[in-house]
Design a protein around this motif. Structure first.
Motif, PDB file in Angstrom:
ATOM      1  N   VAL A  83       0.886  -1.161   0.000  1.00 58.77           N
ATOM      2  CA  VAL A  83       0.000   0.000   0.000  1.00 58.77           C
ATOM      3  C   VAL A  83       0.925   1.212   0.000  1.00 58.77           C
ATOM      4  N   PRO A  84       1.154   1.826  -1.162  1.00 61.98           N
ATOM      5  CA  PRO A  84       2.201   2.848  -1.259  1.00 61.98           C
ATOM      6  C   PRO A  84       1.796   4.169  -0.624  1.00 61.98           C
ATOM      7  N   GLU A  85       2.788   4.925  -0.239  1.00 64.42           N
ATOM      8  CA  GLU A  85       2.541   6.286   0.237  1.00 64.42           C
ATOM      9  C   GLU A  85       1.894   7.088  -0.891  1.00 64.42           C
ATOM     10  N   GLY A  86       0.832   7.815  -0.578  1.00 68.10           N
ATOM     11  CA  GLY A  86       0.161   8.605  -1.608  1.00 68.10           C
ATOM     12  C   GLY A  86      -0.936   7.863  -2.344  1.00 68.10           C
ATOM     13  N   ARG A  87      -1.239   6.629  -1.941  1.00 61.44           N
ATOM     14  CA  ARG A  87      -2.392   5.830  -2.407  1.00 61.44           C
ATOM     15  C   ARG A  87      -2.251   5.308  -3.825  1.00 61.44           C
ATOM     16  N   ARG A  88      -2.087   6.217  -4.808  1.00 61.07           N
ATOM     17  CA  ARG A  88      -1.836   5.841  -6.196  1.00 61.07           C
ATOM     18  C   ARG A  88      -2.894   4.894  -6.762  1.00 61.07           C
ATOM     19  N   CYS A  89      -4.146   5.234  -6.519  1.00 53.88           N
ATOM     20  CA  CYS A  89      -5.233   4.480  -7.144  1.00 53.88           C
ATOM     21  C   CYS A  89      -5.294   4.818  -8.631  1.00 53.88           C
ATOM     22  N   PHE A  90      -5.933   3.952  -9.399  1.00 51.79           N
ATOM     23  CA  PHE A  90      -6.122   4.206 -10.830  1.00 51.79           C
ATOM     24  C   PHE A  90      -7.344   5.108 -10.981  1.00 51.79           C
ATOM     25  N   ALA A  91      -7.092   6.401 -11.122  1.00 50.93           N
ATOM     26  CA  ALA A  91      -8.151   7.402 -11.041  1.00 50.93           C
ATOM     27  C   ALA A  91      -9.308   7.191 -12.019  1.00 50.93           C
ATOM     28  N   PRO A  92      -9.056   6.797 -13.300  1.00 52.76           N
ATOM     29  CA  PRO A  92     -10.180   6.671 -14.234  1.00 52.76           C
ATOM     30  C   PRO A  92     -11.014   5.406 -14.032  1.00 52.76           C
ATOM     31  N   LEU A  93     -10.515   4.463 -13.226  1.00 52.32           N
ATOM     32  CA  LEU A  93     -11.224   3.199 -13.031  1.00 52.32           C
ATOM     33  C   LEU A  93     -12.171   3.286 -11.845  1.00 52.32           C
ATOM     34  N   THR A  94     -13.201   2.468 -11.862  1.00 49.52           N
ATOM     35  CA  THR A  94     -14.121   2.416 -10.734  1.00 49.52           C
ATOM     36  C   THR A  94     -13.465   1.690  -9.559  1.00 49.52           C
ATOM     37  N   VAL A  95     -14.128   1.768  -8.418  1.00 49.94           N
ATOM     38  CA  VAL A  95     -13.643   1.046  -7.238  1.00 49.94           C
ATOM     39  C   VAL A  95     -13.505  -0.435  -7.549  1.00 49.94           C
ATOM     40  N   GLU A  96     -14.536  -1.016  -8.129  1.00 49.19           N
ATOM     41  CA  GLU A  96     -14.500  -2.453  -8.430  1.00 49.19           C
ATOM     42  C   GLU A  96     -13.395  -2.779  -9.436  1.00 49.19           C
ATOM     43  N   GLU A  97     -13.217  -1.925 -10.431  1.00 48.55           N
ATOM     44  CA  GLU A  97     -12.165  -2.167 -11.427  1.00 48.55           C
ATOM     45  C   GLU A  97     -10.774  -2.060 -10.805  1.00 48.55           C
ATOM     46  N   ASN A  98     -10.581  -1.099  -9.891  1.00 48.38           N
ATOM     47  CA  ASN A  98      -9.307  -0.991  -9.186  1.00 48.38           C
ATOM     48  C   ASN A  98      -8.997  -2.279  -8.431  1.00 48.38           C
ATOM     49  N   LEU A  99     -10.006  -2.838  -7.790  1.00 47.05           N
ATOM     50  CA  LEU A  99      -9.787  -4.041  -6.997  1.00 47.05           C
ATOM     51  C   LEU A  99      -9.546  -5.266  -7.863  1.00 47.05           C
ATOM     52  N   THR A 100     -10.338  -5.431  -8.896  1.00 50.69           N
ATOM     53  CA  THR A 100     -10.198  -6.629  -9.717  1.00 50.69           C
ATOM     54  C   THR A 100      -8.950  -6.584 -10.596  1.00 50.69           C
ATOM     55  N   ALA A 101      -8.449  -5.371 -10.881  1.00 51.93           N
ATOM     56  CA  ALA A 101      -7.239  -5.265 -11.699  1.00 51.93           C
ATOM     57  C   ALA A 101      -6.044  -5.920 -11.027  1.00 51.93           C
ATOM     58  N   ALA A 102      -6.045  -5.927  -9.701  1.00 54.49           N
ATOM     59  CA  ALA A 102      -4.914  -6.478  -8.957  1.00 54.49           C
ATOM     60  C   ALA A 102      -5.180  -7.879  -8.412  1.00 54.49           C
ATOM     61  N   ALA A 103      -6.366  -8.416  -8.663  1.00 53.53           N
ATOM     62  CA  ALA A 103      -6.797  -9.629  -7.973  1.00 53.53           C
ATOM     63  C   ALA A 103      -5.995 -10.860  -8.381  1.00 53.53           C
ATOM     64  N   ARG A 104      -5.695 -11.666  -7.373  1.00 51.10           N
ATOM     65  CA  ARG A 104      -5.139 -13.000  -7.567  1.00 51.10           C
ATOM     66  C   ARG A 104      -5.989 -13.969  -6.770  1.00 51.10           C
ATOM     67  N   ALA A 105      -6.022 -15.211  -7.214  1.00 54.03           N
ATOM     68  CA  ALA A 105      -6.863 -16.211  -6.563  1.00 54.03           C
ATOM     69  C   ALA A 105      -6.448 -16.390  -5.106  1.00 54.03           C
ATOM     70  N   GLY A 106      -7.468 -16.516  -4.236  1.00 52.30           N
ATOM     71  CA  GLY A 106      -7.186 -16.717  -2.829  1.00 52.30           C
ATOM     72  C   GLY A 106      -8.356 -16.305  -1.967  1.00 52.30           C
ATOM     73  N   GLU A 107      -8.100 -16.182  -0.687  1.00 50.87           N
ATOM     74  CA  GLU A 107      -9.140 -15.901   0.290  1.00 50.87           C
ATOM     75  C   GLU A 107      -9.768 -14.530   0.106  1.00 50.87           C
ATOM     76  N   TRP A 108      -8.948 -13.534  -0.274  1.00 49.65           N
ATOM     77  CA  TRP A 108      -9.455 -12.170  -0.383  1.00 49.65           C
ATOM     78  C   TRP A 108     -10.081 -11.925  -1.744  1.00 49.65           C
ATOM     79  N   ASP A 109     -11.369 -11.555  -1.729  1.00 50.96           N
ATOM     80  CA  ASP A 109     -12.096 -11.201  -2.946  1.00 50.96           C
ATOM     81  C   ASP A 109     -12.875  -9.916  -2.665  1.00 50.96           C
ATOM     82  N   PHE A 110     -13.687  -9.486  -3.638  1.00 46.90           N
ATOM     83  CA  PHE A 110     -14.398  -8.222  -3.473  1.00 46.90           C
ATOM     84  C   PHE A 110     -15.297  -8.244  -2.239  1.00 46.90           C
ATOM     85  N   ALA A 111     -15.989  -9.346  -2.017  1.00 48.00           N
ATOM     86  CA  ALA A 111     -16.922  -9.421  -0.897  1.00 48.00           C
ATOM     87  C   ALA A 111     -16.193  -9.272   0.438  1.00 48.00           C
ATOM     88  N   LYS A 112     -15.027  -9.882   0.548  1.00 45.92           N
ATOM     89  CA  LYS A 112     -14.300  -9.811   1.809  1.00 45.92           C
ATOM     90  C   LYS A 112     -13.708  -8.424   2.029  1.00 45.92           C
TER      91      LYS A 112
END
Length: 229
Positions: A83-112
Motif C-alpha cells: 500500500v504505497p505512500e500517496g495511495r496511487r489508485c487508478f483514477a479513471p477506473l471504478t472502485v471495483e475495477e481498481n480491486l479486480t485489476a490487482a486480484a489474484r486467486a485466494g481468500e481475499w475477494d471483493f466481498a471480503k
C-alpha cells in the motif's frame, strides 16, 4: 524461520547512499512498526524490499527466496502486497475495477474487502478520482489485499486523513492482525495507534537500524532521541 529477513541492507540513489545497514525480521502473523523521523530511510527500505530500488549490499530474504535481483512483479507474485505512500489508485477506473485489476486467486475477494471497508461496496461503481482521500486509502489497502499477500506493507497509510477515517484504518489493521495470519509491516508516526497493533518495532536513523525490540520496550527516552521533533 522468519518470513522476511533484512540484514545489513544498503542502497543508493545514484551516487547518494541512502541506506547504510538496515536490519529487521518479521514472522508470519506479526506486525512490525518501521519507525524513524522523515528522511531516515523508511520508504527507501520499502522500495528495496519491493524491488523498486536495487540493494547495493546486504541480505534480503522472503519466504526462503533472495529478493535482491528480483523484479517488482515477481516479488508481488511471491506474496508481498504494497500500500504505497500517496495511495496511487487508478483514477479513471471504478472502485471495483481498481480491486479486480490487482486480484489474484485466494481468500481475499471483493466481498471480503467490502466487509472490511463497507464504503467501498457503496461506491463500487464510482471512479476512484471521485472518492475522498480516506476512501482512496481504503481502496489502496483493498487493492493490496486482493493480491492475497503473505506480507502486507503499509507506507504512511493514515497520513493526512481526518481523525475519524484514521481510526477506521487502524481498526481494519487490527482486524487483519486478529483474524488472519498475515504479516504486516507498517510505517506510521502515531505511536499511540502503533502500540495497539504492533508486536515489535525497528527504528531507523540516517539509513541504518539503531534500535529494535518489542513495542513494550520502546521507552520515552528512545522516542525522544530518535522520533521526537
Amino acid at each position: 524461520m522468519s518470513l522476511l529477513t533484512v540484514q545489513g541492507l544498503m542502497a543508493s540513489y545514484g551516487p547518494s547512499q541512502a541506506l547504510f545497514g538496515v536490519d529487521l525480521s518479521l514472522d508470519e502473523g506479526e506486525v512490525l512498526a518501521l519507525m524513524g523521523r522523515n528522511g531516515m530511510g523508511k520508504s527507501t527500505t520499502i522500495k528495496v524490499i519491493c524491488g523498486m530500488l536495487a540493494a547495493s549490499d546486504g541480505g534480503l530474504d522472503f519466504a526462503g527466496r533472495d529478493l535482491r535481483q528480483m523484479q517488482s512483479h515477481r516479488i508481488a507474485q511471491l506474496g508481498v502486497g504494497l500500500v504505497p505512500e500517496g495511495r496511487r489508485c487508478f483514477a479513471p477506473l471504478t472502485v471495483e475495477e481498481n480491486l479486480t485489476a490487482a486480484a489474484r486467486a485466494g481468500e481475499w475477494d471483493f466481498a471480503k474487502v467490502a466487509a472490511l471497508f463497507p464504503r467501498l461496496a457503496e461506491r463500487r461503481h464510482q471512479k476512484a478520482a471521485s472518492l475522498s482521500g480516506g476512501e482512496q486509502q481504503m481502496l489502496a489497502i483493498g487493492r493490496a489485499l486482493m493480491t492475497n499477500p503473505r506480507l502486507l506493507i503499509l507506507d504512511e497509510a493514515t497520513e493526512g486523513l481526518a481523525p475519524v477515517v484514521r481510526q477506521e484504518i487502524w481498526a481494519a489493521i487490527g482486524t487483519l492482525k486478529s483474524q488472519t495470519g498475515m504479516a504486516i509491516l507498517v510505517v506510521d508516526k502515531t505511536l499511540k495507534e502503533l502500540a495497539q497493533v504492533a508486536d515489535k518495532a525497528v527504528i531507523l536513523n540516517k539509513g541504518e537500524t539503531v534500535w529494535s525490540g518489542g513495542m513494550q520496550d520502546l521507552t520515552p527516552d528512545l522516542t525522544d532521541l530518535y522520533l521526537g521533533v
